[in-house]
Design a protein around this motif. Structure first.
Motif, PDB file in Angstrom:
ATOM      1  N   ARG A 163      -4.608  32.824 -90.750  1.00 14.10           N
ATOM      2  CA  ARG A 163      -5.738  32.100 -91.338  1.00 14.10           C
ATOM      3  C   ARG A 163      -5.737  32.124 -92.850  1.00 14.10           C
ATOM      4  NH1 ARG A 163     -11.253  31.319 -88.306  1.00 14.10           N
ATOM      5  NH2 ARG A 163     -10.784  32.208 -86.267  1.00 14.10           N
ATOM      6  N   ILE A 164      -4.646  31.658 -93.422  1.00 19.05           N
ATOM      7  CA  ILE A 164      -4.629  31.408 -94.863  1.00 19.05           C
ATOM      8  C   ILE A 164      -5.557  30.221 -95.080  1.00 19.05           C
ATOM      9  CG2 ILE A 164      -3.207  30.530 -96.757  1.00 19.05           C
ATOM     10  CD1 ILE A 164      -0.928  32.255 -95.715  1.00 19.05           C
ATOM     11  N   PRO A 165      -6.589  30.394 -95.909  1.00 19.80           N
ATOM     12  CA  PRO A 165      -7.607  29.338 -95.994  1.00 19.80           C
ATOM     13  C   PRO A 165      -7.144  28.122 -96.797  1.00 19.80           C
ATOM     14  CG  PRO A 165      -8.118  31.123 -97.496  1.00 19.80           C
ATOM     15  CD  PRO A 165      -6.898  31.552 -96.743  1.00 19.80           C
ATOM     16  N   ARG A 167      -8.340  26.289 -99.390  1.00 19.03           N
ATOM     17  CA  ARG A 167      -9.410  26.230-100.377  1.00 19.03           C
ATOM     18  C   ARG A 167      -8.850  26.383-101.774  1.00 19.03           C
ATOM     19  NH1 ARG A 167     -11.691  31.025-102.490  1.00 19.03           N
ATOM     20  NH2 ARG A 167     -10.411  32.782-101.893  1.00 19.03           N
TER      21      ARG A 167
ATOM     22  N   TYR B   4      -8.897  41.239 -88.414  1.00 19.56           N
ATOM     23  CA  TYR B   4      -7.649  41.713 -89.033  1.00 19.56           C
ATOM     24  C   TYR B   4      -7.577  43.225 -88.896  1.00 19.56           C
ATOM     25  CZ  TYR B   4      -7.436  37.125 -91.264  1.00 19.56           C
ATOM     26  OH  TYR B   4      -7.388  35.780 -91.491  1.00 19.56           O
ATOM     27  N   ASP B  88     -11.497  34.566 -93.352  1.00 26.02           N
ATOM     28  CA  ASP B  88     -10.104  34.133 -93.487  1.00 26.02           C
ATOM     29  C   ASP B  88      -9.269  35.219 -94.158  1.00 26.02           C
ATOM     30  OD1 ASP B  88     -10.516  33.954 -96.298  1.00 26.02           O
ATOM     31  OD2 ASP B  88     -11.338  31.942 -96.059  1.00 26.02           O
ATOM     32  N   LEU B  89      -7.976  34.904 -94.366  1.00 24.73           N
ATOM     33  CA  LEU B  89      -7.058  35.894 -94.940  1.00 24.73           C
ATOM     34  C   LEU B  89      -7.474  36.332 -96.347  1.00 24.73           C
ATOM     35  CD1 LEU B  89      -4.414  37.527 -94.529  1.00 24.73           C
ATOM     36  CD2 LEU B  89      -3.210  35.670 -95.670  1.00 24.73           C
ATOM     37  N   ASP B  90      -7.984  35.400 -97.145  1.00 24.32           N
ATOM     38  CA  ASP B  90      -8.385  35.783 -98.503  1.00 24.32           C
ATOM     39  C   ASP B  90      -9.430  36.894 -98.476  1.00 24.32           C
ATOM     40  OD1 ASP B  90      -6.634  34.121 -99.741  1.00 24.32           O
ATOM     41  OD2 ASP B  90      -8.101  32.628-100.369  1.00 24.32           O
TER      42      ASP B  90
END
Lengths: 407, 115
Positions: A163-165, A167, B4, B88-90
């Protein structure tokens, strides 16, 4: 890659926009790519007879969207969720230009996310934004097509699964993340510019592709001076492409290039951009490198004191032995080869062919022919591509024949 | 939202001096509390050293072989973990970054397979 065919031209220009919008609508890069591919197949079938539509990008996006929904309805296993999502959002992506600009920016930041390895960032950007085929990217980076295909599949899977966003990073994060995006584009340019080995056409095409991506970024982020700086730098370098090689295919050094073969329009545009971004008063490494190249593109004689001053600045912004080496080359023109040689001697670059080439040149100008020949010999042993090797060999031959080689 | 696993990668052997360790524990506790407060924290724990592990291995005959020690001997091991639930990943990387500063060790961030 010249693309005289209208569909091919639209493909190059609009692929990134279409994939960006579709990726946003369906939340899946593979679905987006497949749908855009379908739409272009349809365009190849219909445009020759019906004519190119007034808004090619809009046509492609709408067609791709319909194709994707059709496809998802048929493939019930993964379909229901995505198709419903697409129908729910129910927005015609082509209609709103602001939204589209935003989508492409999102896609670029996704492709250049720091969680992806740098090679994958470059490949994804060329594939999704540039519309280059896997085969073209593989050829440009001299890796087997299978390897490049795996790299792309893996990167897309990581974007989806981890899930790399999609954005545009905000506030404090932005400078770092813009840096990664610019690095990818400059890497693409450098890959086309510096190594003359391999398929020459694709390499030239890579420079053109990087310039196109640079223009896109400048359009999307007009307030980031480094974005403008990178575009200016690439335009000024790209403007010299016709003069960089001689009739025999050999590399021609900047000082000896036939300036009438430089691309006037690109130079003018590049110089204008340098002025514009430096006026912001937030100089970064790309802007300063662009400024150095702008000075080099002024009519001779070159203002070496200005070049040295710019290198001083660059050395502060991004200190590295390679920058110090380039600065020394400019110092040689301003203060003579002896001063420059003293600056070069202790640089930790003994494994870098240009270090020895620069030393060789300085030693030759100091009439130390024997030492110069030794340095050129080391450079020759380390140089990677044939065009550079030829230039070094010519230098060596000239030294051995007892001429200065410089005229 | 997505879950995660944040894994703490710890060198096998040497344990930090008590005063260093105390400082680390305070910092890790602070990140942990921040995760709970943000609603990101799902589950987490520190693990005893790898030599407290027992490995079970199925055999061809259908028996299970019991051996003392970890599955693989390595220079680094899983020292502890936290499961977080974030958009999300961030967001996961941001918690991972804070945790890695607090614990002074590398953190591996991996998405959980769900659904």
């Amino acid at each position: 890659m010249s693309g005289e065919d209208p569909v091919e031209r639209v493909f190059r220009a609009e692929h990134g926009r279409a994939v960006a919008v579709l990726a946003r609508v369906f939340g899946d890069l593979d679905i987006a790519e497949e749908a855009v591919q379908d739409a272009f197949v349809e365009a190849v079938r219909r445009w020759p007879a019906d004519g190119v539509p007034p808004s090619p990008a809009g046509w492609i996006i709408t067609t791709a969207r319909n194709r994707a929904v059709d496809r998802l309805r048929r493939e019930s296993s993964r379909g229901s969720r995505h198709a419903q999502a697409a129908l729910l959002t129910g927005r015609d992506g082509a209609a709103d230009e602001d939204v589209v600009v935003d989508e492409r920016l999102r896609l670029i930041f996704t492709c250049c996310h720091p969680a992806l390895n740098p090679a994958a960032r470059v490949a994804l950007t060329l594939r999704l934004l540039g519309g280059l085929s896997t085969a073209e990217i593989a050829r440009a980076f001299l890796v087997p097509e299978v390897t490049m295909a795996q790299r792309l599949v893996r990167a897309k899977a990581k974007i989806r699964d981890a899930r790399i966003p999609y954005r545009v990073p905000g506030g404090a994060e932005l400078p770092d993340r813009v840096g990664a995006v610019l690095a990818v584009v400059y890497l693409v340019f450098g890959e086309g510019y510096s190594a003359a080995s391999g398929d020459v056409l694709v390499r030239d095409g890579l420079c053109a592709e990087a310039v196109r991506l640079g223009r896109l970024l400048a359009e999307l982020m007009p307030d980031e001076p480094e974005v403008i700086g990178l575009l200016a730098l690439m335009l000024l370098l790209h403007a010299r492409r016709a003069a960089r090689t001689g009739p025999d295919g050999g590399l021609v050094r900047l000082a000896e290039q036939d300036r009438s073969r430089w691309d006037r329009d690109l130079l003018t545009e590049g110089r204008e951009l340098v002025r514009r971004c430096l006026r912001r008063g937030r100089p970064g490494p790309y802007q300063v490198q662009a400024a150095i190249n702008a000075v080099h593109s002024d009519p001779p004689p070159t203002d070496w004191s200005q070049v040295v001053a710019l290198y001083d600045h660059l050395l502060v912004l991004s200190p590295s032995p390679v920058v110090a080496l380039n600065r020394a080359v400019a110092v040689a023109e301003l203060d003579g080869p002896a001063v420059a040689l003293a600056l070069v001697e202790d640089l930790p670059l003994t494994g870098y062919h240009l270090f020895h080439a620069v030393r060789g040149d300085l030693l030759r100008r100091l009439d130390l022919a024997g030492e110069a020949a030794g340095a050129f010999g080391r450079a020759l042993a380390l140089a990677g591509n044939d065009v550079e090797r030829d230039l070094l060999r010519r230098n060596l031959d000239a030294l051995r024949a007892g001429r200065s080689g410089r005229g | 939202m997505a879950k995660y696993l944040l894994s703490v990668v710890q060198p096998t052997g040497g344990v930090p001096e008590p005063e260093v360790l105390d400082r680390i524990m305070v910092d890790v506790r602070a990140v942990d509390d921040a995760m709970r407060e943000a609603g990101a924290w799902v589950f987490g724990a520190g693990l005893h050293s790898p030599d407290t592990a027992t490995t079970l291995r199925p055999t061809a005959t259908g028996d299970v072989l019991v051996t003392d020690g970890p599955y693989v001997e390595t220079k680094e091991h899983l020292g502890g973990f936290t499961v977080i639930d974030v958009p999300d990943l961030d967001a996961a990387l941001e918690w991972g970054r804070r945790l890695s500063v607090a614990v002074t060790l590398p953190i591996e961030v991996r998405p959980l397979r769900e659904g």
